[in-house]
Design a protein around this motif. Structure first.
Motif, PDB file in Angstrom:
ATOM      1  N   LEU A 181       0.828  -1.209   0.000  1.00  0.00           N
ATOM      2  CA  LEU A 181       0.000   0.000   0.000  1.00  0.00           C
ATOM      3  C   LEU A 181       0.863   1.261   0.000  1.00  0.00           C
ATOM      4  O   LEU A 181       0.411   2.336  -0.404  1.00  0.00           O
ATOM      5  CB  LEU A 181      -0.937  -0.007   1.219  1.00  0.00           C
ATOM      6  N   THR A 210       1.123   3.308  -2.990  1.00  0.00           N
ATOM      7  CA  THR A 210       0.001   4.171  -3.377  1.00  0.00           C
ATOM      8  C   THR A 210       0.467   5.577  -3.730  1.00  0.00           C
ATOM      9  O   THR A 210       0.083   6.138  -4.778  1.00  0.00           O
ATOM     10  CB  THR A 210      -1.016   4.249  -2.214  1.00  0.00           C
ATOM     11  N   PHE A 212       0.200   7.259  -7.284  1.00  0.00           N
ATOM     12  CA  PHE A 212      -0.740   8.376  -7.398  1.00  0.00           C
ATOM     13  C   PHE A 212      -0.057   9.555  -8.096  1.00  0.00           C
ATOM     14  O   PHE A 212      -0.608  10.174  -9.015  1.00  0.00           O
ATOM     15  CB  PHE A 212      -1.228   8.760  -5.989  1.00  0.00           C
ATOM     16  N   LEU A 227      -9.805   6.821  -4.555  1.00  0.00           N
ATOM     17  CA  LEU A 227      -9.113   5.537  -4.421  1.00  0.00           C
ATOM     18  C   LEU A 227      -7.925   5.659  -3.458  1.00  0.00           C
ATOM     19  O   LEU A 227      -7.726   4.839  -2.553  1.00  0.00           O
ATOM     20  CB  LEU A 227      -8.616   5.079  -5.803  1.00  0.00           C
ATOM     21  N   VAL A 228      -7.184   6.767  -3.647  1.00  0.00           N
ATOM     22  CA  VAL A 228      -6.013   6.993  -2.801  1.00  0.00           C
ATOM     23  C   VAL A 228      -6.421   7.180  -1.343  1.00  0.00           C
ATOM     24  O   VAL A 228      -5.781   6.663  -0.419  1.00  0.00           O
ATOM     25  CB  VAL A 228      -5.241   8.206  -3.357  1.00  0.00           C
ATOM     26  N   LEU A 283      -7.176   3.808   0.046  1.00  0.00           N
ATOM     27  CA  LEU A 283      -5.977   2.974   0.226  1.00  0.00           C
ATOM     28  C   LEU A 283      -5.133   3.443   1.414  1.00  0.00           C
ATOM     29  O   LEU A 283      -4.621   2.639   2.199  1.00  0.00           O
ATOM     30  CB  LEU A 283      -5.128   2.976  -1.058  1.00  0.00           C
ATOM     31  N   PHE A 284      -5.021   4.773   1.558  1.00  0.00           N
ATOM     32  CA  PHE A 284      -4.248   5.273   2.706  1.00  0.00           C
ATOM     33  C   PHE A 284      -4.943   4.937   4.022  1.00  0.00           C
ATOM     34  O   PHE A 284      -4.297   4.657   5.039  1.00  0.00           O
ATOM     35  CB  PHE A 284      -4.014   6.790   2.591  1.00  0.00           C
ATOM     36  N   MET A 314      -4.171   1.498   4.747  1.00  0.00           N
ATOM     37  CA  MET A 314      -2.787   1.367   5.191  1.00  0.00           C
ATOM     38  C   MET A 314      -2.666   1.743   6.670  1.00  0.00           C
ATOM     39  O   MET A 314      -1.999   1.054   7.450  1.00  0.00           O
ATOM     40  CB  MET A 314      -1.894   2.264   4.345  1.00  0.00           C
TER      41      MET A 314
END
Ligand SMILES: Nc1ncnc2c1ncn2[C@@H]1O[C@H](COP(=O)(O)OP(=O)(O)OP(=O)(O)O)[C@@H](O)[C@H]1O
Length: 588
Positions: free
Chosen positions: A46, A49, A53, A76-77, A80-81, A84
């Protein structure tokens, strides 16, 4: 973690050495550690990312001008963060539990080994750091340094991604990484010795301070305040010097590592820009590679910054391994029935722990149930050594001590402790009530406590205390006289009707009443077919003894019925003489 070598092979046959025990304790959390490794896979994947990005923003969004693409990528970012963060948090929480589990699993063993070490080596030895070492191990495992170790193997993945962007970027980052690894290694090499010195000096200073604190009255009375302060400050100064040297070196590497990392990022950006100008790289890849490299180097940075904690824990691991090797786990013993008070000592020699030569040689005697043996001799003759050996405290280097036919090591140590009543020369009372102290810190049996106290002539004295038997005492807080402490110590030795009573100069602090009570107690033990061994300087302490052993310079010089040996002593008080009875066994 590393395995030390020095202690290997010293453990009992068939039993794991200390390092194997440590590894087994660590292995007990293998499932959790596998979970952490799995979390680390997710976290590190992750972590891509951010760079991806950036790549998309520079090379797709900015070139296409598409707001929907930007929005979708941003959502999406964000997700994902968030993921994470959640996984990283879970990873830290699992590591905290691994640390706790490690500590809980090792604590009883380390505690027992520390006690055994202290019995063997002396309470003030610098090695009494087992529990502290375990603490630093737990702190390391629960710290971000441990998770950095899980991130470290991922550095090659990020480097590989850089090579994918462009081999030149990969080469610059690899070079940078090698410099940082070299700096970390040098840091370890250069800071380890001063850190060790500082830890040893700190321990010495703490020990000195604790001793001075306990002896404040004596220090004031003898006008030693200035001298003690000077000595304490000396050890603090030594600690400060070593620490300063370690901090200076550590700071150099920490600053170097941080600055070099920043420089490396700019160097990579410069290389990226050059490649963009040569149209071998997109601007997005240039920015993303800089972030990627930051991620690859972060664990190394963390390790350099937290190196002293890491070093402490690694040294602790080594010391713990050796400590546990020195004191392997007790092998299970077949429980023996309560023995008769028959003591047979044959050709016994004792080498003190850490000593090289025997301080007790060729001692032999036999005691039948209902008999008492007095051990006399000048200072340093070996009387206390014999007492310690009879309690199982110091193992025999040669010869044997048998209790009702079984050598002492055939008894479970706790069972042996209950079978033997021991009054050392210097009595220490522990935190707890008077009753708990008499009951040897176990759940007191009130009737047995009072019986033991009466037998030790301590009952009335205890009743006069503010809360009687329930008065809390402690080494420092107790306001008991030397004689009172000795009487409580005698009651503790008599508690539970031991088979063998070992008294090391029991009357050194006793008044006339106390001495009379002591003799009464010895008579009581003999009457119930127990055996007694008393070391003494004063004749009053041996009036109840049937046998007498006179020692000199670690050797027996006379053994036989009390009056006979006393007569011999009066006639021949000179240097050792090897009488037939000296090494004999059959005096009883
Ligand atoms: N931990 C130790 N390490 C090395 N030598 C020791 C240790 N304890 C005692 N000794 C040595 O063993 C010898 C016998 O000591 P021990 O304490 O048994 O004598 P003692 O007869 O009880 O003396 P005292 O009457 O003064 O108590 C002494 O020479 C002493 O220096």
């Amino acid at each position: 973690m590393r395995d030390g070598q020095g202690g290997k092979g010293r453990a009992g046959a068939g039993w794991p050495d200390g390092f194997a025990e440590l590894r087994a304790a660590r292995g007990g959390s293998a499932g959790l550690l596998a979970g952490v490794a799995a979390f680390s896979v997710a976290v590190n994947l992750l972590a891509l990312t951010g760079p991806l990005f950036m790549l998309q923003i520079y090379d797709r969004v900015l070139t296409s001008g598409s707001v929907p693409t930007l929005t979708a990528l941003f959502l999406l970012v964000t997700f994902l963060f968030l993921m994470m963060g959640v996984i990283d948090l879970a990873r830290s929480r699992v590591m905290a539990r691994v640390a706790l589990r490690l500590q809980e699993r090792l604590e009883p063993r380390v505690f027992q080994a520390t006690l055994a070490d202290s019995a063997a080596v002396g309470a003030d030895d610098h090695r009494q750091t087992g529990l502290r070492d375990l603490d630093s191990l737990r702190q390391l495992v629960a710290s971000p340094l441990a998770t950095a170790l899980f991130d470290l193997p991922w550095a090659p993945l990020f480097l590989a991604a850089l090579y994918l962007f462009h081999p030149t970027l990969g080469a610059v980052a690899t070079l940078g990484l090698l410099v940082l690894v070299l700096a970390t290694w040098l840091n370890q090499r250069l800071t380890r010795p001063p850190l060790r010195d500082a830890a040893a000096a700190e321990h010495l200073a703490d020990r000195t301070a604790a001793l001075y604190r306990n002896e404040g009255e004596l220090i004031t009375a003898l006008g030693m305040r200035g001298a003690t302060l000077a000595r304490w400050r000396q050890s603090r100064h030594r600690m400060a010097q070593s620490l300063l040297s370690a901090l200076d070196r550590g700071a150099f590497f920490s600053v170097f590592s941080k600055s070099f990392r920043l420089f490396l990022q700019s160097a990579l950006l410069a290389a990226g820009a050059w490649l963009v100008l040569r149209q071998e790289l997109t601007p997005g890849a240039m920015i993303a590679s800089s972030v990627l490299m930051g991620r690859a180097l972060a664990p190394i940075d963390q390790l350099v910054a937290g190196w002293s904690a890491m070093q402490r824990a690694l040294d602790g691991w080594d010391r713990l391994g050796h400590l546990l090797t020195r004191h392997p786990p007790q092998r299970p013993r077949t429980p023996l029935p309560r023995p008769a008070a028959r003591v047979d000592v044959a050709n016994l020699s004792i080498i003190p722990p850490q000593g090289a030569v025997p301080v007790l040689r060729c001692v032999g005697f036999s005691l039948a149930p209902g008999q008492a043996l007095g051990v006399i001799g000048p200072s340093g003759a070996g009387k206390s050594t014999l007492a310690r050996a009879l309690t199982g405290g110091w193992p025999a280097a040669g010869g044997t001590i048998r209790l009702d036919g079984a050598t002492l090591d055939q008894y479970d140590p706790d069972q042996l402790g209950r079978l033997i009543g021991y009054l050392p020369q210097q009595v220490t009372l522990f935190d707890g009530t008077v009753a708990e102290n008499i009951a040897r810190l176990s759940q007191p049996d009130p009737a047995a406590v009072v019986r033991a106290a009466i037998a030790a002539a301590a009952h009335r004295m205890i009743l006069a205390l503010p809360q009687g038997y329930d008065t809390p005492v402690s080494q420092a807080g107790a306001r008991l006289s030397g004689g009172q402490v000795q009487r409580i110590g005698l009651a503790r030795a008599l508690y539970g009707d031991p088979v063998l009573l070992v008294l090391d100069e029991p009357d050194s602090n006793l008044d006339h009443e106390g001495s009379a009570a002591l003799n009464l107690a010895i008579r009581g033990v003999k009457a119930r077919a127990g055996a007694v061994v008393i070391t003494a300087h004063r004749p009053a302490a041996i009036v109840e003894c049937d046998l007498l052993l006179r020692m000199d310079r670690g050797q027996p010089v006379a053994l036989g019925p009390r009056d006979e040996v006393l007569r011999e002593t009066v006639c021949n008080p000179g240097p050792p003489r090897h009488a037939a009875a000296e090494t004999g066994r059959g005096a009883a």
